[in-house]
Design a protein around this motif. Structure first.
Motif, PDB file in Angstrom:
ATOM      1  N   GLY A 128       0.822  -1.196   0.000  1.00 52.76           N
ATOM      2  CA  GLY A 128       0.000   0.000   0.000  1.00 52.76           C
ATOM      3  C   GLY A 128       0.858   1.248   0.000  1.00 52.76           C
ATOM      4  O   GLY A 128       1.841   1.348  -0.734  1.00 52.76           O
ATOM      5  N   ALA A 129       0.500   2.205   0.861  1.00 50.76           N
ATOM      6  CA  ALA A 129       1.279   3.432   1.011  1.00 50.76           C
ATOM      7  C   ALA A 129       2.138   3.366   2.262  1.00 50.76           C
ATOM      8  O   ALA A 129       2.545   4.403   2.794  1.00 50.76           O
ATOM      9  N   HIS A 130       2.442   2.143   2.716  1.00 54.00           N
ATOM     10  CA  HIS A 130       3.173   1.968   3.969  1.00 54.00           C
ATOM     11  C   HIS A 130       4.681   2.054   3.756  1.00 54.00           C
ATOM     12  O   HIS A 130       5.296   3.076   4.042  1.00 54.00           O
ATOM     13  N   GLN A 135      13.488  -0.640  -1.819  1.00 55.65           N
ATOM     14  CA  GLN A 135      13.669   0.605  -2.568  1.00 55.65           C
ATOM     15  C   GLN A 135      14.413   1.621  -1.711  1.00 55.65           C
ATOM     16  O   GLN A 135      15.324   2.313  -2.186  1.00 55.65           O
ATOM     17  N   GLY A 136      14.031   1.722  -0.445  1.00 57.45           N
ATOM     18  CA  GLY A 136      14.740   2.625   0.445  1.00 57.45           C
ATOM     19  C   GLY A 136      16.210   2.271   0.558  1.00 57.45           C
ATOM     20  O   GLY A 136      17.086   3.142   0.543  1.00 57.45           O
ATOM     21  N   LEU A 137      16.522   0.984   0.645  1.00 59.69           N
ATOM     22  CA  LEU A 137      17.918   0.545   0.751  1.00 59.69           C
ATOM     23  C   LEU A 137      18.702   0.867  -0.519  1.00 59.69           C
ATOM     24  O   LEU A 137      19.847   1.314  -0.455  1.00 59.69           O
ATOM     25  N   LEU A 138      18.103   0.650  -1.670  1.00 57.59           N
ATOM     26  CA  LEU A 138      18.836   0.926  -2.909  1.00 57.59           C
ATOM     27  C   LEU A 138      19.026   2.427  -3.099  1.00 57.59           C
ATOM     28  O   LEU A 138      20.041   2.860  -3.671  1.00 57.59           O
ATOM     29  N   VAL A 166       7.497   4.611  -0.983  1.00 58.41           N
ATOM     30  CA  VAL A 166       8.909   4.959  -1.076  1.00 58.41           C
ATOM     31  C   VAL A 166       9.230   6.138  -0.156  1.00 58.41           C
ATOM     32  O   VAL A 166      10.292   6.172   0.481  1.00 58.41           O
ATOM     33  N   ALA A 167       8.311   7.100  -0.069  1.00 58.70           N
ATOM     34  CA  ALA A 167       8.558   8.276   0.764  1.00 58.70           C
ATOM     35  C   ALA A 167       8.840   7.878   2.204  1.00 58.70           C
ATOM     36  O   ALA A 167       9.770   8.396   2.844  1.00 58.70           O
TER      37      ALA A 167
END
Length: 304
Positions: A128-130, A135-138, A166-167
């Motif tokens: 979801g939007a969680h 992605q954060g790690l890359l 991602v935010a």
């Protein structure tokens, strides 16, 4: 670490160890034969309930480069179409002997629920939007490679903040490693809990990115938005779209990230996406290395 559900769950030390391991494993991608026997004999299943190119493909490649077998599942053509619950499908797959399950779902919290039910590691590929922890790690790895550090950098996350997983992963990851994070976007797209996030949130693009070394541009996620929130893409681009001219004037030293897929001419101009400030291609490459590191860590890989 038994599962990877979000960066908010990890300490700075754990994040740094994963980045170090990712950097080490990235060397495999530069070999003529991209294959090591580290996870031979293990099986990784991916279960995606939303479309994906980068995440799904890079998880599959990461597993194959480490010599793990893979199986890709989707709701279409599975027993989910016959009324079987997600929980029963996941239990069935685990009972077949898979060693890890990679899950993407439109509903926040699904990977966490599966992790509580299953005896194998669960990796959140976006819920979801969680969060979207890999992605954060890359993103962290890409920025650390470029600047040699994370601590002390100013990072602006720009765009559809409320609907972007991602935010949140970027916020937790960069903050944990000592960066100063700012959130920038239309007031309608601020997270409902923005006051509790502990970072500046602004509608003013110029103020938000001025002096930053890193600008993460988020995709406008129409599939999660109520109808009519952004009636005119051109208006959005005029106010919040990132262009080479804006970047040069406000943050001339900055590099630009984008998690993809890009809506060119909506959140980012093509000349910027393809220009010298863009690290988008490196993000994609690092996505494979990061997912190799996560699989290695969760499945008990040993160096060969």
């Amino acid at each position: 670490m038994n599962d990877l559900l979000g960066l908010a769950d990890l300490s700075a030390r754990e994040i740094t160890e994963l980045l170090d391991l990712s950097q080490e494993l990235a060397g495999i991608l530069e070999r003529p034969i991209k294959k090591v026997p580290t996870l031979r004999g293990t099986a990784v299943a991916t279960l995606f309930f939303e479309p994906s190119t980068r995440t799904r493909t890079s998880f599959e490649l990461a597993a194959k480069y480490l010599s793990a077998d893979t199986v890709n599942l989707s709701p279409q053509g599975s027993s989910l179409e016959k009324g079987e619950t997600l929980w029963d499908t996941a239990r069935t797959v685990a009972a077949m002997g898979v060693d890890a399950l990679v899950v993407r779902h439109r509903t926040a919290g699904v990977p966490e629920r599966l992790a509580a039910l299953l005896p194998v590691p669960v990796i959140n590929a976006g819920d979801g939007a969680h969060e979207h922890p890999t992605q954060g790690l890359l993103d962290l790895l890409t920025v650390r490679q470029h600047f040699g550090r994370i601590a002390g950098l100013k990072v602006a996350v720009v765009g559809d903040l409320a609907h972007s997983r991602v935010a949140r992963s970027d916020l937790w990851g960069f903050t944990a490693l000592g960066a100063e994070v700012r959130l920038v976007g239309p007031r309608l797209f601020w997270p409902a809990d923005w006051e509790e996030l502990g970072v500046p949130v602004t509608e003013d693009l110029e103020a938000g990115i001025r002096g930053c070394q890193v600008v993460q541009v988020l995709r406008l996620q129409r599939e999660r938005q109520a109808a009519g929130l952004i009636p005119d893409a051109q208006e959005y681009f005029a106010r919040w779209g990132l262009t080479p001219q804006r970047l040069a004037r406000l943050a001339p030293e900055a590099v630009v990230l984008h998690p993809g897929p890009m809506n060119r001419g909506v959140e980012i101009a093509s000349p910027l996406a393809d220009g010298p400030a863009s690290l988008v291609a490196r993000q994609v490459t690092n996505g494979v290395a990061v997912r190799m590191a996560v699989l290695y860590r969760l499945l008990g890989g040993r160096a060969r």
